[in-house]
Design an enzyme around this catalytic site. Structure first.
Site, PDB file in Angstrom:
ATOM      1  N   ASP A 154      -7.970  -6.724  10.646  1.00 33.52           N
ATOM      2  CA  ASP A 154      -9.174  -5.819  10.954  1.00 33.52           C
ATOM      3  C   ASP A 154     -10.308  -6.725  10.804  1.00 33.52           C
ATOM      4  O   ASP A 154     -11.547  -6.543  11.621  1.00 33.52           O
ATOM      5  CB  ASP A 154      -9.238  -4.663   9.843  1.00 33.52           C
ATOM      6  CG  ASP A 154      -9.266  -5.256   8.417  1.00 33.52           C
ATOM      7  OD1 ASP A 154      -8.849  -6.307   8.320  1.00 33.52           O
ATOM      8  OD2 ASP A 154      -9.109  -4.514   7.668  1.00 33.52           O
ATOM      9  N   LYS A 190       0.760  -1.273  -0.077  1.00 32.80           N
ATOM     10  CA  LYS A 190       0.181   0.123   0.059  1.00 32.80           C
ATOM     11  C   LYS A 190       0.852   1.478   0.135  1.00 32.80           C
ATOM     12  O   LYS A 190       0.497   2.316   0.849  1.00 32.80           O
ATOM     13  CB  LYS A 190      -0.898   0.151   1.271  1.00 32.80           C
ATOM     14  CG  LYS A 190      -1.760  -1.333   1.204  1.00 32.80           C
ATOM     15  CD  LYS A 190      -2.542  -1.156   2.640  1.00 32.80           C
ATOM     16  CE  LYS A 190      -2.832  -2.535   3.226  1.00 32.80           C
ATOM     17  NZ  LYS A 190      -3.468  -2.543   4.303  1.00 32.80           N
TER      18      LYS A 190
END
Length: 496
Positions: free
Chosen positions: A234, A199
């Site tokens: 997450d 990312k």
């Protein structure tokens, strides 16, 4: 000690659908007849709908394949497309947790810090505070110490504002959950080796190191008395956050920019698990289901997009169901219709030919337009892709959006049923006989009503009316933040 690789999907939750704005653009409605505008595009749409079709037999095959891949991935590392990663989360929140706990969520260019005061079964969450911090661009390619010092410094400043209802019991150090959405080889509930940055991060000196140790050392340098008591991704944090309020939550799914799913598994059903002992006999398995690929109804547009992606042949389920890609598939279909069917007139704007110019929030917003002339559709098309459109062209565009959203939602629903089937087989009939909650998070699920409806319909069609009446699909908004703090509480070194 067994080690397990986490490869979390990019910014899994972060999809937001803008409210369609009234167009400021004057539409140039071409003096074309219905037939000349859309006639040449009709066969393209017909073929698309046929290639994207998800009748029950196709969905059942996908659910069966998902369950089979889960079993193969649990048998041995590398046994299937699904990594089936051990999370080391063996005990979930019960509602009895008490005290002050923190969470740090690092998954992209921003990170969040959160604190929550828990009051046990009677008071539950007494108060929560959250702050978001942007990471400066230069730190994303700096050194490990610089990045973690910046994070620890922000955490220390946040701790200094602690007050009011937030009280740390005397004699305790602060504890935090750490949600970390980068590829990690997890070695225990509170340790994991960074495999590589993704990312846009290229921080030197961290790959190969325990990222919890990196953060703990940085907190020490800041004079911050805090320890990481749970390292999670997450999706696992979302399950924990939802479980705190409802002890029948057994599965969590994130459908946002990326996608993932995790579920509660019996330790006895994990052949590849050798040294790890679970006190509860259960653990959370992170499926990394975005990598699933068997039996998916793919089109030429999916194949072209995949071939041009940074990871060709990988994450095919994610590429057909998640927010990162749905808008791009629609754009590719519209380019074909514009080039071979002159859907938007003779000229094909350069903007329309730009990859990812049309986002999934755009296609969701276009599907919410109920006006007679589809004015918002025209405005969004013009702003995002530079095309002028008449009413017939807009209707065609909405059909394309619906076709891609329908396939995505129904495939996601089949994936959920695959997980439930796998759990049902292990429990020998217990799962489908009682209430079972699937916690959903992510902007795609939250902000795209048609997608959500298609997903729920697919689950109901596959399970039938009786079984599907026991399965509750519940939105758990932003459960991962509080979930990480709750996992810090359940893994606390102190008694509650």
């Amino acid at each position: 000690m067994s080690t397990n690789t986490i490869t979390s999907s990019p910014a899994v939750r972060s999809f937001r659908s803008p409210t369609p704005r009234s167009p400021r653009v004057t539409m140039l409605l071409r003096p074309t007849t219905v037939s000349s505008t859309t006639a040449a595009s009709v066969p393209i749409l017909t073929k698309l709908q046929k290639d994207c079709a998800t009748p029950v037999p196709v969905l059942r095959n996908i659910a069966d394949n998902m369950a089979a891949d889960m079993r193969a991935g649990l048998a041995v590392d590398g046994g299937s497309d699904l990594k089936m990663i051990l999370s080391f989360v063996d005990s979930l929140p019960t509602g009895n947790e008490r005290g002050l706990f923190y969470a740090l969520d690092l998954g992209g260019t921003n990170f969040r810090v959160l604190r929550t005061q828990l009051g046990g079964r009677d008071e539950r969450v007494i108060d929560t505070e959250v702050e978001q911090v942007s990471i400066p661009q230069d730190l994303m390619s700096g050194t490990s110490e610089e990045l973690f010092d910046f994070i620890a410094s922000a955490l220390a400043k946040f701790v200094k504002k602690e007050g009011g209802k937030f009280v740390l019991p005397t004699g305790r150090s602060r504890e935090t959950g750490f949600t970390f959405s980068f590829p990690v080889k997890q070695t225990s509930i509170d340790s994991g080796i960074l495999i590589k940055w993704t990312k846009g991060f290229s921080v030197s000196g961290t790959p190969g190191k325990d990222i919890v140790a990196c953060l703990n050392e940085a907190m020490g340098r800041q004079g911050l008395d805090m320890r990481v008591s749970a390292l999670v991704n997450d999706t696992v944090a979302t399950l924990a956050g939802a479980r705190y309020w409802d002890d029948e939550v057994m599965v969590a799914v994130i459908l946002g920019t990326g996608t993932n799913a995790c579920y509660v598994e019996s330790v006895e059903a994990i052949p590849k698990l050798q040294s790890h002992k679970s006190t509860s006999g259960k653990t959370i398995i992170n499926t990394e289901w975005g990598a699933f690929s068997k039996g998916l109804p793919l089109t030429e547009y999916d194949r072209a997009m995949d071939a041009e992606s940074i990871n060709p042949g990988e994450q095919l389920f994610e590429k057909t169901i998640s927010g990162m890609y749905l808008g791009e598939i629609v754009r590719r279909v519209l380019v074909r219709m514009a080039e071979t069917g002159s859907l938007f007139g003779k000229h094909v704007p350069e903007k329309l030919q730009t990859p990812f110019a049309l986002g999934t929030p755009n296609i969701s917003s276009m599907q919410q337009d109920t006006s007679e002339d589809l004015e918002a559709v025209g405005s969004i098309l013009y702003e995002a892709t530079g095309v002028d459109s008449n009413l017939d062209a807009r209707k065609m565009v909405v059909e394309v959006c619906d076709t891609i959203a329908k396939r995505g939602g129904r495939l996601a629903g089949a994936g959920i049923v695959g997980i439930l089937q796998k759990m049902e087989e292990e429990s020998k009939g217990v799962v489908f006989g009682k209430r079972m909650v699937v916690a959903m998070d992510g902007g795609l699920y939250e902000h795209y009503p048609q997608y959500k409806r298609y997903l729920k319909n697919a689950v109901a069609e596959l399970l039938g009316p009786e079984l599907s009446s026991h399965v509750v699909i519940e939105h758990s908004k932003d459960g991962s933040g509080i979930g990480a703090a709750l996992l810090a509480a359940t893994n606390s070194i102190y008694e509650h």
